[in-house]
Scaffold this motif. Structure first.
Motif, PDB file in Angstrom:
ATOM      1  N   SER A  17     -18.238  88.138  77.883  1.00  0.00           N
ATOM      2  CA  SER A  17     -18.866  88.435  76.600  1.00  0.00           C
ATOM      3  C   SER A  17     -19.037  87.149  75.817  1.00  0.00           C
ATOM      4  O   SER A  17     -18.410  86.129  76.120  1.00  0.00           O
ATOM      5  N   TRP A  18     -19.890  87.189  74.792  1.00  0.00           N
ATOM      6  CA  TRP A  18     -20.157  85.989  74.009  1.00  0.00           C
ATOM      7  C   TRP A  18     -20.704  86.388  72.639  1.00  0.00           C
ATOM      8  O   TRP A  18     -20.985  87.557  72.372  1.00  0.00           O
ATOM      9  N   GLY A  19     -20.845  85.403  71.774  1.00  0.00           N
ATOM     10  CA  GLY A  19     -21.419  85.623  70.460  1.00  0.00           C
ATOM     11  C   GLY A  19     -22.368  84.493  70.119  1.00  0.00           C
ATOM     12  O   GLY A  19     -22.317  83.420  70.725  1.00  0.00           O
ATOM     13  N   THR A  46     -22.087  91.638  75.585  1.00  0.00           N
ATOM     14  CA  THR A  46     -21.214  91.660  76.762  1.00  0.00           C
ATOM     15  C   THR A  46     -22.053  92.122  77.950  1.00  0.00           C
ATOM     16  O   THR A  46     -23.025  92.874  77.785  1.00  0.00           O
ATOM     17  N   TYR A  64     -23.057  89.775  68.844  1.00  0.00           N
ATOM     18  CA  TYR A  64     -22.177  89.771  70.014  1.00  0.00           C
ATOM     19  C   TYR A  64     -22.842  90.484  71.179  1.00  0.00           C
ATOM     20  O   TYR A  64     -23.687  91.375  70.991  1.00  0.00           O
ATOM     21  N   LYS A  97     -15.194  93.115  69.377  1.00  0.00           N
ATOM     22  CA  LYS A  97     -16.590  93.515  69.294  1.00  0.00           C
ATOM     23  C   LYS A  97     -17.107  94.019  70.645  1.00  0.00           C
ATOM     24  O   LYS A  97     -17.846  95.004  70.717  1.00  0.00           O
ATOM     25  N   LYS A 129     -14.388  88.435  69.244  1.00  0.00           N
ATOM     26  CA  LYS A 129     -15.332  88.664  70.348  1.00  0.00           C
ATOM     27  C   LYS A 129     -14.829  89.780  71.255  1.00  0.00           C
ATOM     28  O   LYS A 129     -15.600  90.664  71.656  1.00  0.00           O
ATOM     29  N   GLN A 163     -12.016  83.574  66.634  1.00  0.00           N
ATOM     30  CA  GLN A 163     -13.264  83.893  67.323  1.00  0.00           C
ATOM     31  C   GLN A 163     -13.041  84.669  68.622  1.00  0.00           C
ATOM     32  O   GLN A 163     -13.740  85.636  68.901  1.00  0.00           O
ATOM     33  N   GLN A 164     -12.074  84.260  69.417  1.00  0.00           N
ATOM     34  CA  GLN A 164     -11.837  84.921  70.695  1.00  0.00           C
ATOM     35  C   GLN A 164     -11.409  86.379  70.498  1.00  0.00           C
ATOM     36  O   GLN A 164     -11.915  87.279  71.163  1.00  0.00           O
ATOM     37  N   ASN A 222     -17.971  84.916  60.604  1.00  0.00           N
ATOM     38  CA  ASN A 222     -17.456  84.446  61.888  1.00  0.00           C
ATOM     39  C   ASN A 222     -16.314  83.479  61.612  1.00  0.00           C
ATOM     40  O   ASN A 222     -16.536  82.352  61.173  1.00  0.00           O
TER      41      ASN A 222
END
Length: 374
Positions: free
Chosen positions: A310-312, A231, A229, A288, A285, A281-282, A276
């Motif tokens: 942010s993302w993964g 950000t 993850y 995290k 994320k 997921q949202q 995961n």
């Protein structure tokens, strides 16, 4: 369709490998099941370090000290080669040479990190030991000591991949995205790739640059897959001036890593997980990202990090931290360039020269250590 060499994978690895092949005069076709660079290359934090995920002193115990030092030095050379490539081709991709600061996150970790410094210094990797007070004074970062390395860099891997592929498409390389493979047949004289549409691509050699997705093609277990993850802050974040030119990561498990971007943001990543859950997921994320920011605030007190997004993403790790570059006994006339780990881009740069040597029937000094079946 026919081509001399088929590159599978249109991310940063496929872009670099296909560039080397076109430069060497080969007829090249590149395909990807997604849009170009929309796999791991769109999620990578693009920290370019010579360090391998397995520390040098541990890798020395696995493969021998001379071999381990060679792998580490090859990482340094790869960063310098990428800098030259970007300059020679005049590619605007946010490439910046930087330093790297490897933090001991605890007193216990500082003991082995000091051992790591000693062996890196022995092999002249351009390192300096900083005690906790020096790191706090120079960077405003709280830790228990750190290794400062003079060679590191950052880049926009997504943009670099697009620029390289566009450059070589103009030189005649055929590029097909949104192209799904049904199967690969390497039983004949030359390999064939059969697409979901029923079309066939006949080629002399295949170079597979599909990253973690290659684990689906191979029976050999080459990597464990994780989800990581990241950000990034809004633009204009106020930072210690020394941090602007430094990649920072620590000895935690999973480790925390951070860097500035060329548009004035601060990026932090980590919180790796084996799992995961797509349905949540949202929420995962967001949780995290919150943990990453809290960790950041502990080691850089007073920082005002306002999250922008942010993302993964999925990544793989190998048992020795080294990539798999070369032939797999599972496929004839097929090479793989699988740069797993935190420095996959530098491994891919090394793969450029290795693939060219393999195609000429030459051995390569790294081939034994990056081989399949090790």
């Amino acid at each position: 369709m026919n081509t001399e060499i088929l590159v599978i994978g249109g991310g940063i690895t496929g872009a670099l490998i296909s560039h080397a092949l076109v430069e060497a005069g080969y007829e090249v076709m590149l395909i990807d099941r997604r849009d170009i660079a929309m796999g791991s290359s769109s999620a990578t934090t693009s920290m370019l370090q010579y360090e391998i995920d397995v520390p040098l002193y541990q890798l020395s115990e696995m493969i021998g000290e001379a071999a381990a030092a060679l792998c580490y030095r090859s990482g340094v050379q790869a960063i310098l080669e990428l800098e030259k490539l970007v300059k020679d081709q005049k590619i605007d991709c946010g490439f910046q040479m930087k330093e790297s600061l490897y933090l001991a996150h605890s007193k216990k970790a500082s003991i082995w990190l000091r051992e790591e410094f000693e062996i890196r210094n022995k092999h002249q990797l351009g390192v300096k030991w900083l005690d906790a007070a020096e790191v706090k004074r120079n960077y405003g970062v709280i830790c228990h000591g750190a290794i400062l390395s003079e060679v590191a860099a950052s880049v926009d891997a997504y943009k670099l991949a697009h620029e390289l592929i566009q450059l070589n498409a103009k030189r005649g390389m055929k590029v097909f995205d949104q192209t799904e493979i049904a199967r690969i047949d390497t039983s004949g004289i030359g390999p064939k790739v059969i697409l979901e549409t029923g079309q066939r691509i006949q080629t002399k050699k295949i170079v597979c640059c599909t990253g973690f997705e290659s684990t689906k093609l191979l029976k050999e277990k080459v990597a464990d897959l994780f989800y990581t993850y990241a950000t990034v802050s809004e633009q204009g974040i106020q930072l210690n001036s020394a941090i602007q030119n430094t990649l920072i990561w620590d000895t935690g498990e999973p480790y925390l890593y951070m860097r500035t971007t060329d548009d004035g943001r601060f990026l932090i990543g980590g919180e790796d997980s084996l799992f995961n859950f797509q349905l949540f997921q949202q929420k995962i994320k967001e949780r995290k990202a919150g943990k990453l920011i809290r960790k950041l605030e502990k080691i850089i007190p007073g920082i005002e990090f306002i999250e922008d997004f942010s993302w993964g993403g999925t990544f793989g790790t190998t048992k020795d931290g080294l990539p798999y570059i070369g032939k797999s006994p599972e496929y004839e006339n097929t090479y793989f360039v699988l740069g797993f780990g935190g420095n996959g881009i530098t491994f891919s740069v090394q793969g450029m020269g290795m693939i060219l040597d393999f195609l000429k029937g030459k051995d390569h000094k790294l081939a034994h250590f990056y081989r399949f079946g090790r």
